[in-house]
Design an enzyme around this catalytic site. Sequence first.
Site, mmCIF file in Angstrom:
data_model
loop_
_atom_site.group_PDB
_atom_site.id
_atom_site.type_symbol
_atom_site.label_atom_id
_atom_site.label_comp_id
_atom_site.label_asym_id
_atom_site.label_seq_id
_atom_site.Cartn_x
_atom_site.Cartn_y
_atom_site.Cartn_z
ATOM 1 N N CYS A 134 0.708 -1.454 0.079
ATOM 2 C CA CYS A 134 0.057 0.281 0.142
ATOM 3 C C CYS A 134 0.516 1.156 -0.024
ATOM 4 O O CYS A 134 0.353 2.656 -0.184
ATOM 5 C CB CYS A 134 -1.161 -0.402 1.005
ATOM 6 S SG CYS A 134 -1.813 -1.891 1.542
ATOM 7 N N ASN A 164 -9.843 -0.483 0.342
ATOM 8 C CA ASN A 164 -8.999 -0.484 0.178
ATOM 9 C C ASN A 164 -8.346 -1.480 -1.262
ATOM 10 O O ASN A 164 -8.917 -2.529 -1.069
ATOM 11 C CB ASN A 164 -7.819 -1.558 1.581
ATOM 12 C CG ASN A 164 -7.156 -1.539 1.701
ATOM 13 O OD1 ASN A 164 -5.812 -1.525 0.670
ATOM 14 N ND2 ASN A 164 -6.107 -1.953 2.517
ATOM 15 N N HIS A 216 -3.247 6.663 2.452
ATOM 16 C CA HIS A 216 -3.805 5.354 1.615
ATOM 17 C C HIS A 216 -5.586 5.356 1.927
ATOM 18 O O HIS A 216 -5.158 5.421 3.502
ATOM 19 C CB HIS A 216 -2.932 4.868 1.460
ATOM 20 C CG HIS A 216 -3.554 2.936 2.224
ATOM 21 N ND1 HIS A 216 -3.648 2.460 0.667
ATOM 22 C CD2 HIS A 216 -3.280 2.462 2.463
ATOM 23 C CE1 HIS A 216 -4.842 1.297 1.116
ATOM 24 N NE2 HIS A 216 -4.096 0.965 2.234
#
Length: 405
Positions: A178, A361, A331
């Site tokens: 990520c 996500n 993020h």
Amino acid sequence: MANASSFFTPTVPILRRRNSPSKFIYGYGFYSPEGISIRVRCSSTTVGADNLDSTATQSRVPRLVSKGCKLVGCGSAVPKFQLSNDDLAKFVETSDEWISVRTGIRNRRVLTGNDSLTGLATEAAKKALEMAKVDPDDVDLVLLCTSTPEDLFGSAPQIQRALGCKKNPPAYDITAACSGFVMGLVSGSCYIRGGGFKNVLVIGADALSRYVDWTDRGTCILFGDAAGAILLQACDSEDDGLFSFDLHSDGNGRRHLNAAIKEDEAHHDDALGSSNGSVLGFPPRRASCPGIYMKGKEVFRFAVRFVPKSIELALQKAGLTGSSIDWLLLHQANQRIIDKVATRLQVPSERVISNLANYGNTSAASIPLALDEAVRSGMVKPGHMIAAAGFGAGLTWGSVILRWG
């Protein structure tokens, strides 16, 4: 614990007055404390422009940094299939309220049928090129930030081919989960500043749905698939749009978040070893990834502790304060994390970019996906300053201070 130090120091002319050349490199980021233009050898020996050894210009590889870089195009793509919290509740013990209260997520997109991650990444890249009005043949480098390539050896060359880049520019994958897109932005800027490249495509794309245990409500509710892309372009130092960065890793944190490769017992055959007296255990077992393992509470603690510090360090290197930032772009992992980091940085909610509710996500895709939506909606405008940060498996984390347009 490891951290990244920069090897060049461009200018931030709008924010600082010019002065005589500095004689040192300011840690991790691009910014020189006096805001001046200096030239830096790739060997990390820094000298003033007037004292530069003339032999450096005779190298086969460009050795001097005199260019800035700016973000001139963006694009994104998501699968057509949308999976809501209510849909998940049909095959795993959960509910829309349980998921949304704990994560802020209500929907996510998932690859199905003939969809491919390479296809999403190519679509996002094409949109970024169209916005920037750059022909594929003018692309000098393609960086694909992903932990889920469709080819073990890397998917970036397939994107280069699909885009029709006839000059065969280099293309390769960057794996940092990520944090990947932030790492990719910094890497791309290095090629421009130190390598003479003009146009660099940085793509974040992941399909973690392929590695999720869809019976584990602790992880399957979190992830979605997507791709986002940014075109970095060389510019004069006065127009520089990437001011500073701060990058880190800590391998000790792997125990909290990983997707470990494991040997498949079912495919192991040690007959060769047992029958002819050779090394026992040959041939090796076939490897596979059983899924994503995560300790949610530990990851939360890690993110809310280290991400604000990283952003503050990047701001300091750029000679800025939090009040100088128009947008905070994190993020998109969990709305609680986003809110907590914003609070610690004293950034009001109206200056925080978030599309987590719609996509979940999406790993390396989350930052460019959210930025693309914010730009195309008119929320982010040319000249706006953005503090962006990625964090995730590794553990890795990093931040970058940039200006759009």
